[in-house]
Scaffold this active site. Structure first.
Site, PDB file in Angstrom:
ATOM      1  CD  GLU A 187       0.759  -2.882 -13.802  1.00  0.00           C
ATOM      2  OE1 GLU A 187       1.212  -3.838 -12.819  1.00  0.00           O
ATOM      3  OE2 GLU A 187      -0.259  -2.414 -13.841  1.00  0.00           O
ATOM      4  CG  HIS A 188      -1.040  -5.498 -17.195  1.00  0.00           C
ATOM      5  ND1 HIS A 188      -1.277  -4.754 -16.149  1.00  0.00           N
ATOM      6  CD2 HIS A 188      -0.037  -6.373 -16.596  1.00  0.00           C
ATOM      7  CE1 HIS A 188      -0.853  -5.300 -14.805  1.00  0.00           C
ATOM      8  NE2 HIS A 188      -0.203  -6.466 -15.145  1.00  0.00           N
ATOM      9  CG  ASN A 202      -0.390   0.062   2.540  1.00  0.00           C
ATOM     10  OD1 ASN A 202       0.893   0.423   2.752  1.00  0.00           O
ATOM     11  ND2 ASN A 202      -0.986  -0.402   3.621  1.00  0.00           N
ATOM     12  CG  HIS A 256      44.266   9.546 -10.352  1.00  0.00           C
ATOM     13  ND1 HIS A 256      43.981  10.263  -9.077  1.00  0.00           N
ATOM     14  CD2 HIS A 256      43.209   8.532 -10.646  1.00  0.00           C
ATOM     15  CE1 HIS A 256      42.716   9.936  -8.787  1.00  0.00           C
ATOM     16  NE2 HIS A 256      42.110   8.830  -9.508  1.00  0.00           N
ATOM     17  CG  HIS A 311      -5.531  -5.458  -9.148  1.00  0.00           C
ATOM     18  ND1 HIS A 311      -4.899  -6.211  -8.065  1.00  0.00           N
ATOM     19  CD2 HIS A 311      -5.330  -6.032 -10.754  1.00  0.00           C
ATOM     20  CE1 HIS A 311      -4.578  -7.348  -8.941  1.00  0.00           C
ATOM     21  NE2 HIS A 311      -4.577  -7.069 -10.162  1.00  0.00           N
ATOM     22  CD  GLN A 328      -5.110  -6.165 -14.224  1.00  0.00           C
ATOM     23  OE1 GLN A 328      -4.099  -5.750 -13.558  1.00  0.00           O
ATOM     24  NE2 GLN A 328      -5.329  -7.251 -14.245  1.00  0.00           N
ATOM     25  CB  SER A 367      -3.354  -2.800 -11.371  1.00  0.00           C
ATOM     26  OG  SER A 367      -3.032  -3.575 -12.338  1.00  0.00           O
ATOM     27  CG  ASP A 373      -1.908 -10.574 -13.379  1.00  0.00           C
ATOM     28  OD1 ASP A 373      -0.792  -9.890 -13.666  1.00  0.00           O
ATOM     29  OD2 ASP A 373      -3.141 -10.167 -13.215  1.00  0.00           O
TER      30      ASP A 373
END
Length: 425
Positions: free
Chosen positions: A319-320, A206, A412, A254, A251, A229, A353
């Site tokens: 996302e998808h 969350n 160096h 969700h 979705q 989602s 999924d």
């Protein structure tokens, strides 16, 4: 769902869910308390927010065995097959060490080294997410991580969901703690009397979990800050409205903040999908959540051409993404930005999924423009290796010294000139 004509100026992006000042203040207090008081703070916050004050934070082997013994055999078999599919896919992602041979035995290399320890956060509360266990643990195991820890909030009965424990058992994970929320992230980052710290934290949660991950980043690595989602369906008149609507709702259920978008070249499909969404919502068990998602973030866009629709998808960077068009595989090759792409009628998003083998931990909020889903590379680090022979050093040390002095770094230059012939070698 609202139907709108797609225009070149339309924005499909949502603002990042970054929490408010009060939430951030709470998270910072939790992190501070856990860092200072360890297990005592964890128990206090668990009782305050989860209604459960654990005597022992770690899940016992007896609890795991009990969950396995009483679990539905068919579901266990399904989880095992899903795990096998996920492992098969991620095994193909493994990298090899690199060794580039130079002249005179000199060489350059890159060594692939797994992280020592990672922590997986598994959300709890009203639902159990055994799929999160599989998706996070397996790529870490394939990478070669030796210590994998799971934390998840227990219910008021002091137990974790049996499905989570069974999934962990299938993968051989026994270090599991009954800790959730920001306090779990703090424990994984800083360590307590019961929980040793890890090097990286993965897994969704969350807003308090997300904010805590953001706060501890730098002391430990994290996978990503994932938002609610998202699904986008790119479809033409070959798609079936009831199937598209079902995928959008998969979705939307969700989270009330989830985003479901259809981009189509077919006006008739747009209208049919809008009707189907309303019809299917009425029988969905999580109707209240899905309806809020559809009302606030659901949208149907009608494009004038497939080219315009594809460009809109790339702007959204979802996302998808489902591509349900004629010649869907060819169309999908034009997608530059999407966390996961599902091609054709039978590749419904839940296939990825749960079962196909690809990972479902994916970038949200248009971050697919530059980010990837969880994979084996997230659990490794790379060390470069240099071996110079004496001859190669002699040939190149003057060049290196000149470059160092050009930058004003005399130390160096002297370091590279300090070895060799002047010592009679």
């Amino acid at each position: 769902m609202k139907i709108t004509k797609l225009t070149n100026s339309i924005s499909l992006k949502r603002p990042l869910e970054s929490g408010n000042e009060e939430q951030l203040k709470t998270v910072r207090q939790v992190l501070q308390d856990v860092r200072q008081y360890g297990d005592l703070a964890i128990k206090k916050f668990s009782e305050m927010w989860d209604g459960f004050a654990p005597q022992n934070l770690r899940v016992s082997q007896e609890e795991i065995d009990e969950a396995v013994a009483n679990f539905d055999p068919q579901l266990k078999q399904d989880l095992q097959e899903a795990a096998d599919n996920i492992r098969y896919y991620h095994e193909a992602q493994k990298r090899q060490n690199i060794k580039l041979l130079l002249a005179d035995g000199s060489w350059l290399g890159q060594r692939i080294i797994p992280l020592d320890a990672v922590g997986l956060y598994v959300p709890g509360g009203s639902a159990a997410y055994p799929s999160s266990v599989l998706m996070n643990v397996i790529p870490a195991q394939v990478a070669g991580v030796k210590r994998i820890v799971i934390t998840s909030p227990a219910g008021k009965d002091g137990k974790l969901p049996p499905a989570v424990l069974v999934s962990a058992s299938i993968l051989g994970i026994t270090e599991i703690y009954k800790v959730g929320g920001a306090q779990a992230i703090a424990a994984l980052a800083y360590g307590t009397e019961s929980i040793a710290p890890v090097d990286k934290i993965t897994g969704p949660g969350n807003i308090y979990v997300a904010l805590a991950k953001r706060e501890v980043f730098g002391e430990v690595a994290i996978d990503m800050i994932a938002g609610p989602s998202e699904i986008c369906v790119l479809a033409d008149d070959t798609a079936y409205a009831d199937e598209v609507a079902a995928d959008l709702l998969s979705q939307a259920e969700h989270d009330a903040l989830a985003c479901a978008v259809l981009i189509t070249t077919s006006e008739s499909l747009a209208e049919e999908v809008a009707e189907e969404v309303e019809r299917q919502l009425s029988t969905l068990p999580r109707e209240a959540i899905a309806r809020k998602s559809i009302e606030n973030f659901g949208q149907i866009y009608i494009a004038e051409s497939l080219e315009q629709a594809i460009e809109a998808v790339n702007s959204l960077a979802p996302e998808h993404l489902e591509v349900v068009t004629a010649g869907s595989e060819k169309v999908s090759e034009q997608i530059r930005h999407a966390g996961a792409i599902f091609i054709g009628r039978y590749s419904s998003e839940p296939v990825g999924d749960y079962f196909a083998g690809t990972n479902h931990v994916l970038p949200t909020n248009s971050t697919a423009r530059f980010a990837s889903g969880l994979n084996v590379d997230d659990f490794i680090k790379k060390s470069s290796v240099v071996y110079y022979s004496e001859k190669t050093w002699k040939e190149n040390s003057p060049k290196i010294a000149r470059l160092a002095r050009m930058e004003g770094l005399e130390g160096h230059a002297r370091a590279v000139e300090s070895r060799g012939w002047d010592k009679g070698e």
